[in-house]
Design a protein around this motif. Structure first.
Motif, PDB file in Angstrom:
ATOM      1  N   UNK A 291       0.642  -1.212   0.165  1.00  0.00           N
ATOM      2  CA  UNK A 291       0.090   0.089  -0.061  1.00  0.00           C
ATOM      3  C   UNK A 291       0.980   1.209   0.175  1.00  0.00           C
ATOM      4  N   UNK A 292       0.372   2.022  -0.735  1.00  0.00           N
ATOM      5  CA  UNK A 292       1.081   3.423  -0.811  1.00  0.00           C
ATOM      6  C   UNK A 292       1.082   4.321   0.424  1.00  0.00           C
ATOM      7  N   UNK A 293       2.011   4.936   0.926  1.00  0.00           N
ATOM      8  CA  UNK A 293       1.802   5.639   2.079  1.00  0.00           C
ATOM      9  C   UNK A 293       1.831   6.975   1.715  1.00  0.00           C
ATOM     10  N   UNK A 294       2.061   7.593   0.663  1.00  0.00           N
ATOM     11  CA  UNK A 294       1.853   9.130   0.163  1.00  0.00           C
ATOM     12  C   UNK A 294       1.972   9.240  -1.286  1.00  0.00           C
ATOM     13  N   UNK A 295       1.335  10.309  -1.696  1.00  0.00           N
ATOM     14  CA  UNK A 295       1.524  10.735  -2.964  1.00  0.00           C
ATOM     15  C   UNK A 295       1.755  12.112  -3.208  1.00  0.00           C
ATOM     16  N   UNK A 296       2.662  12.859  -4.151  1.00  0.00           N
ATOM     17  CA  UNK A 296       2.786  13.893  -4.406  1.00  0.00           C
ATOM     18  C   UNK A 296       2.473  14.339  -5.682  1.00  0.00           C
ATOM     19  N   UNK A 297       2.213  15.699  -6.082  1.00  0.00           N
ATOM     20  CA  UNK A 297       2.077  16.009  -7.424  1.00  0.00           C
ATOM     21  C   UNK A 297       3.123  16.842  -7.974  1.00  0.00           C
ATOM     22  N   UNK A 298       3.966  16.550  -9.179  1.00  0.00           N
ATOM     23  CA  UNK A 298       4.886  17.608  -9.568  1.00  0.00           C
ATOM     24  C   UNK A 298       4.487  18.078 -11.042  1.00  0.00           C
ATOM     25  N   UNK A 299       5.238  18.630 -11.590  1.00  0.00           N
ATOM     26  CA  UNK A 299       4.806  19.295 -13.006  1.00  0.00           C
ATOM     27  C   UNK A 299       5.937  18.364 -13.923  1.00  0.00           C
ATOM     28  N   UNK A 300       5.342  18.217 -15.125  1.00  0.00           N
ATOM     29  CA  UNK A 300       5.819  17.360 -16.072  1.00  0.00           C
ATOM     30  C   UNK A 300       7.379  17.762 -16.161  1.00  0.00           C
ATOM     31  N   UNK A 301       8.241  16.675 -16.586  1.00  0.00           N
ATOM     32  CA  UNK A 301       9.735  17.120 -16.793  1.00  0.00           C
ATOM     33  C   UNK A 301      10.544  17.450 -15.577  1.00  0.00           C
ATOM     34  N   UNK A 302       9.594  16.971 -14.279  1.00  0.00           N
ATOM     35  CA  UNK A 302      10.395  16.979 -12.975  1.00  0.00           C
ATOM     36  C   UNK A 302      11.353  15.879 -12.779  1.00  0.00           C
ATOM     37  N   UNK A 303      12.354  16.209 -12.026  1.00  0.00           N
ATOM     38  CA  UNK A 303      13.267  15.156 -12.161  1.00  0.00           C
ATOM     39  C   UNK A 303      13.119  14.439 -10.531  1.00  0.00           C
ATOM     40  N   UNK A 304      13.986  13.418 -10.606  1.00  0.00           N
ATOM     41  CA  UNK A 304      14.134  12.781  -9.205  1.00  0.00           C
ATOM     42  C   UNK A 304      14.365  13.572  -8.035  1.00  0.00           C
ATOM     43  N   UNK A 305      15.426  14.538  -8.415  1.00  0.00           N
ATOM     44  CA  UNK A 305      16.078  15.338  -7.386  1.00  0.00           C
ATOM     45  C   UNK A 305      14.973  16.454  -6.975  1.00  0.00           C
ATOM     46  N   UNK A 306      13.938  16.745  -7.893  1.00  0.00           N
ATOM     47  CA  UNK A 306      12.964  17.780  -7.737  1.00  0.00           C
ATOM     48  C   UNK A 306      12.129  17.260  -6.610  1.00  0.00           C
ATOM     49  N   UNK A 307      11.779  15.814  -7.065  1.00  0.00           N
ATOM     50  CA  UNK A 307      10.793  15.256  -6.045  1.00  0.00           C
ATOM     51  C   UNK A 307      11.438  15.123  -4.535  1.00  0.00           C
ATOM     52  N   UNK A 308      12.587  14.620  -4.623  1.00  0.00           N
ATOM     53  CA  UNK A 308      13.495  14.532  -3.288  1.00  0.00           C
ATOM     54  C   UNK A 308      13.177  15.676  -2.358  1.00  0.00           C
ATOM     55  N   UNK A 309      13.385  17.075  -3.026  1.00  0.00           N
ATOM     56  CA  UNK A 309      13.651  18.207  -2.419  1.00  0.00           C
ATOM     57  C   UNK A 309      12.207  18.885  -2.016  1.00  0.00           C
ATOM     58  N   UNK A 310      11.321  18.232  -2.892  1.00  0.00           N
ATOM     59  CA  UNK A 310       9.865  18.663  -2.391  1.00  0.00           C
ATOM     60  C   UNK A 310       9.506  17.844  -1.079  1.00  0.00           C
ATOM     61  N   UNK A 311       9.806  16.455  -1.025  1.00  0.00           N
ATOM     62  CA  UNK A 311       9.590  15.742   0.057  1.00  0.00           C
ATOM     63  C   UNK A 311      10.333  15.838   1.162  1.00  0.00           C
ATOM     64  N   UNK A 312      11.701  15.940   0.999  1.00  0.00           N
ATOM     65  CA  UNK A 312      12.669  15.743   2.026  1.00  0.00           C
ATOM     66  C   UNK A 312      13.487  17.100   2.462  1.00  0.00           C
ATOM     67  N   UNK A 313      13.068  17.978   1.589  1.00  0.00           N
ATOM     68  CA  UNK A 313      13.830  19.359   1.841  1.00  0.00           C
ATOM     69  C   UNK A 313      15.253  19.432   1.551  1.00  0.00           C
ATOM     70  N   UNK A 314      16.324  19.685   2.601  1.00  0.00           N
ATOM     71  CA  UNK A 314      17.638  19.871   2.216  1.00  0.00           C
ATOM     72  C   UNK A 314      18.487  18.716   2.837  1.00  0.00           C
ATOM     73  N   UNK A 315      17.617  17.604   3.384  1.00  0.00           N
ATOM     74  CA  UNK A 315      18.452  16.542   3.907  1.00  0.00           C
ATOM     75  C   UNK A 315      19.430  16.027   2.881  1.00  0.00           C
ATOM     76  N   UNK A 316      20.465  15.642   3.476  1.00  0.00           N
ATOM     77  CA  UNK A 316      21.573  14.903   2.468  1.00  0.00           C
ATOM     78  C   UNK A 316      20.904  13.684   1.868  1.00  0.00           C
ATOM     79  N   UNK A 317      21.003  13.382   0.474  1.00  0.00           N
ATOM     80  CA  UNK A 317      20.677  12.287  -0.289  1.00  0.00           C
ATOM     81  C   UNK A 317      21.781  11.302  -0.575  1.00  0.00           C
ATOM     82  N   UNK A 318      21.441  10.266  -0.130  1.00  0.00           N
ATOM     83  CA  UNK A 318      22.512   9.026  -0.317  1.00  0.00           C
ATOM     84  C   UNK A 318      22.170   8.332  -1.897  1.00  0.00           C
TER      85      UNK A 318
END
Length: 369
Positions: A311-338
């Motif tokens: 089951x999905x925990x969450x869902x966010x809407x992002x604009x077309x042509x958004x990158x994985x990094x864009x989604x990460x920053x929308x969800x996690x903010x400035x936390x460092x990404x491994x």
């Protein structure tokens, strides 16, 4: 201005595992509109001012023809007229404001050697526009002549294209179960692009949601199915899913609703209106999960307090042509990404684009790579 949160179904997991997630959106219930609004009639100025806050418009049309342009009860009204004059009011509002200033605007444009995008954005910013919207408008038109040489017809065409770009509109054809609706739907379908139209029965959706709260039916908003106690017993649930027994009158109402709306049109259409609006805006549903194996927040296989069901925990809407990094920053903010994983535990790059069925289920691992 009323601002009502509503939950809209936006998508299913593309991997084949079960589950539907919803995201909150904000509906702005704008002032009513009558012909002549751009001239200040009725609550026209309030309505048009409200539009500045909207990303997309949902024009609810009484396709039964039992309500006229001023909201009065009637019979045999042509609802296609409403679609035409509503757009005309918006265009004339913007065009009128622009033409009042055109002389001075053109002189300033020449004097400071501005670009057409800069000059128009200075005028259109009051409608909630930005330079990207104006640029897309002009790119689609492929105008060759400089702004100072535009004719009145060219200016009107620019405004029309701008309205399309700034105010993408879903036309919700409501009361589809009325006897007079079919002929009106057929007429409107010849006038409008199919991606703008959604057939719906709002009263059916309200009725079903009320029955869910009262414990009479099992129903997921946006679905073509509704189950009663008898239905669930037939499907093998001995207690009928814990639903209440209904009298014959209520059973017949539900059967009529199934025949007239759900089976005929596939749903009540209400949630589909919201989904269509997100599609017109070019929004992509992305599902960030902690565990890429279960699409949930616990450990795979349900061990250690993890989740047993996919089951999905969450869902966010992002604009077309958004990158994985864009989604990460929308969800996690400035936390460092491994690193980031998608379906199957496949690692993806921050620069990879997301889309429906493409990198739309993501698990982010926080920390240093």
């Amino acid at each position: 201005m009323p601002r009502d949160p509503l939950i809209g179904l936006v998508g299913k997991p593309s991997s084949g595992k079960s589950g539907i997630r919803s995201v909150p959106i904000e509906l702005l219930d704008v002032a009513g509109l009558v012909p002549g609004a751009h001239q200040g009639k009725g609550l026209g100025n309030k309505f048009l001012d409200d539009l500045r806050h909207a990303d997309a418009l949902i024009h609810v049309v009484d396709v039964s023809g039992t309500t006229d342009a001023e909201g009065k009860a009637t019979r045999g009204y042509d609802p296609s007229v409403d679609i035409v004059w509503l757009r005309s009011e918006i265009v004339n509002w913007i065009l009128g404001n622009l033409m009042q200033k055109w002389g001075g605007l053109k002189r300033r444009h020449i004097a400071i050697k501005a670009t057409a995008v800069e000059t128009l954005q200075n005028q259109f910013s009051g409608y909630g526009s930005n330079s990207a919207i104006v640029a897309r408008t002009l790119d689609k038109m492929q105008l060759k002549q400089p702004l100072q040489d535009w004719t009145d017809d060219t200016i009107a065409s620019v405004v029309n294209h701008f309205v399309d770009e700034k105010f993408p509109t879903v036309i919700a054809l409501n009361k589809i179960d009325h006897a007079d609706s079919d002929k009106n739907v057929a007429k409107i379908a010849k006038m409008e692009k199919p991606e703008r139209l959604v057939l719906c029965s709002a009263i059916s959706e309200v009725f079903l949601r009320r029955l869910v709260k009262q414990g009479f039916v099992r129903y997921i908003p946006g679905s073509e199915f509704v189950d009663t106690r008898d239905d669930l017993i037939e499907q093998g649930e001995a207690d009928g899913g814990g639903l209440k027994e209904m009298d014959e009158k209520l059973k017949q109402r539900i059967e009529n609703l199934k025949d007239m709306v759900l089976y005929r049109f596939g749903s009540t259409g209400v949630n589909q209106v919201l989904t269509r609006a997100s599609e017109l805006l070019g929004l992509v549903p992305v599902f960030p999960v902690r565990n890429i194996g279960t699409f949930g927040g616990g450990e795979a296989g349900g061990g250690g307090g993890g989740e047993k069901a996919a089951v999905f925990r969450d869902c966010v809407l992002v604009k077309k042509r958004s990158t994985v990094g864009d989604v990460y920053r929308k969800v996690m903010g400035d936390a460092p990404l491994a690193y980031v994983e998608t379906v199957g535990g496949v690692r993806v790059s921050e620069e990879d684009e997301v889309g429906v069925g493409k990198n739309d289920i993501l698990s982010f691992k926080v920390g240093r790579a």
